[in-house]
Design a protein around this motif. Structure first.
Motif, mmCIF file in Angstrom:
data_model
loop_
_atom_site.group_PDB
_atom_site.id
_atom_site.type_symbol
_atom_site.label_atom_id
_atom_site.label_comp_id
_atom_site.label_asym_id
_atom_site.label_seq_id
_atom_site.Cartn_x
_atom_site.Cartn_y
_atom_site.Cartn_z
ATOM 1 N N VAL A 51 0.860 -1.178 0.000
ATOM 2 C CA VAL A 51 0.000 0.000 0.000
ATOM 3 C C VAL A 51 0.900 1.233 0.000
ATOM 4 C CG1 VAL A 51 -1.754 1.281 1.295
ATOM 5 C CG2 VAL A 51 -1.843 -1.225 1.204
ATOM 6 N N ILE A 52 0.630 2.180 -0.897
ATOM 7 C CA ILE A 52 1.461 3.370 -1.029
ATOM 8 C C ILE A 52 0.680 4.586 -0.552
ATOM 9 C CG2 ILE A 52 2.757 4.843 -2.618
ATOM 10 C CD1 ILE A 52 3.064 2.411 -4.450
ATOM 11 N N VAL A 53 1.258 5.289 0.406
ATOM 12 C CA VAL A 53 0.625 6.485 0.960
ATOM 13 C C VAL A 53 1.428 7.709 0.543
ATOM 14 C CG1 VAL A 53 -0.055 7.705 3.066
ATOM 15 C CG2 VAL A 53 -0.263 5.208 2.942
ATOM 16 N N SER A 54 0.768 8.658 -0.115
ATOM 17 C CA SER A 54 1.431 9.907 -0.512
ATOM 18 C C SER A 54 0.711 11.140 0.021
ATOM 19 C CB SER A 54 1.533 10.001 -2.036
ATOM 20 O OG SER A 54 0.241 9.944 -2.617
ATOM 21 N N ASN A 55 -0.550 10.988 0.382
ATOM 22 C CA ASN A 55 -1.333 12.116 0.883
ATOM 23 C C ASN A 55 -0.737 12.650 2.183
ATOM 24 O OD1 ASN A 55 -3.713 12.940 2.887
ATOM 25 N ND2 ASN A 55 -4.294 13.531 0.809
ATOM 26 N N GLN A 56 -0.493 13.956 2.233
ATOM 27 C CA GLN A 56 0.200 14.522 3.395
ATOM 28 C C GLN A 56 -0.617 14.400 4.675
ATOM 29 O OE1 GLN A 56 3.484 15.625 3.265
ATOM 30 N NE2 GLN A 56 3.178 15.383 5.475
ATOM 31 N N GLU A 57 -1.918 14.583 4.602
ATOM 32 C CA GLU A 57 -2.747 14.453 5.801
ATOM 33 C C GLU A 57 -2.682 13.040 6.361
ATOM 34 O OE1 GLU A 57 -6.729 15.774 5.262
ATOM 35 O OE2 GLU A 57 -6.164 17.843 4.779
ATOM 36 N N THR A 58 -2.676 12.071 5.467
ATOM 37 C CA THR A 58 -2.599 10.682 5.918
ATOM 38 C C THR A 58 -1.242 10.393 6.534
ATOM 39 O OG1 THR A 58 -4.125 10.039 4.151
ATOM 40 C CG2 THR A 58 -2.908 8.277 5.232
ATOM 41 N N LYS A 59 -0.174 10.907 5.918
ATOM 42 C CA LYS A 59 1.165 10.711 6.482
ATOM 43 C C LYS A 59 1.260 11.369 7.857
ATOM 44 C CE LYS A 59 3.431 12.303 2.889
ATOM 45 N NZ LYS A 59 4.602 12.722 2.089
ATOM 46 N N ASN A 60 0.660 12.532 7.995
ATOM 47 C CA ASN A 60 0.649 13.201 9.304
ATOM 48 C C ASN A 60 -0.058 12.343 10.344
ATOM 49 O OD1 ASN A 60 1.912 15.418 8.139
ATOM 50 N ND2 ASN A 60 0.045 16.643 7.986
#
Length: 212
Positions: A51-60
């Motif tokens: 699963v690849i996460v790039s969204n900044q809110e999700t990373k936060n």
């Protein structure tokens, strides 16, 4: 070429500080996707997903679930290596259908191998199967880290995160997946204290033995 690869492996390190202003290109990201897909797994079953996460809110949101380690917040992307929550007979049968369709191998040839694998998994308990799947994740991690080094992509493999909370936040549990490893990737911040530190290794002469 061989010496270049060794130099690149010496260049890589578990990046502690990423530059949040630098982002992987689509081409670089595709190389990592292809690496994940092409990595060897036991029986070729690939009982894992990335699963690849790039969204900044999700990373936060992932950062406090990773014991406040900033890599997941500041990296370009966070790769999350997951295993299937369940491997059933149909999963194995689907694999052999894929083999048949891809290689045009006859059922007569494939049938004995399929039945042997079905029998083997039937004899394993859930914990044994899960550990087998986790082993495949680490095989894949090794390939990803090597390719990252060759492509000059920084990475930091992480076991230190709350897996169940990751699964809930990203709804991995609804996808039948369980997170095992997080791998933030991107580009190092030049102020990272660890950039110029020498690698600490026991050495080939101590770790490698040749038996003639």
């Amino acid at each position: 070429m061989a010496s270049e690869i060794i130099d690149q492996l010496k260049w890589r390190y578990a990046t502690k500080k990423f530059d949040p202003n630098k982002t992987l290109s689509a081409e670089k990201l595709d190389i990592l996707k292809q690496t994940f897909n092409l990595t060897a797994t036991s029986f070729g079953l690939q009982p894992l997903k990335m699963v690849i996460v790039s969204n900044q809110e999700t990373k936060n949101a992932l950062m406090p679930l990773t014991y406040n380690q900033s890599q997941v917040r500041d990296a370009s992307h966070v790769l999350i290596l997951c295993v299937e929550r369940k491997i059933d007979p149909q999963f194995i049968k689907d694999h052999f259908k894929l083999v048949e369709g891809t290689r045009k191998t006859s059922r007569e040839i494939l049938e004995p191998f399929e039945q042997a694998l079905l029998q083997s998994f039937e004899e394993k308990n859930a914990d044994e199967i899960k550990q087998w799947m986790i082993n495949q994740v680490y095989l894949t991690l090794g390939a990803l880290l090597t390719v990252c080094a060759v492509e000059k992509i920084d990475a930091c493999p992480m076991e230190g995160f709350e897996s169940e909370k990751y699964d809930t936040l990203l709804e991995l549990d609804k996808m039948g997946l369980q997170s095992i490893l997080a791998l933030p990737v991107g580009y190092r911040d030049e102020s990272d204290f660890f950039i110029n530190m020498k690698k600490v290794r026991r050495g080939v002469e101590e770790l490698v033995f040749e038996i003639n």
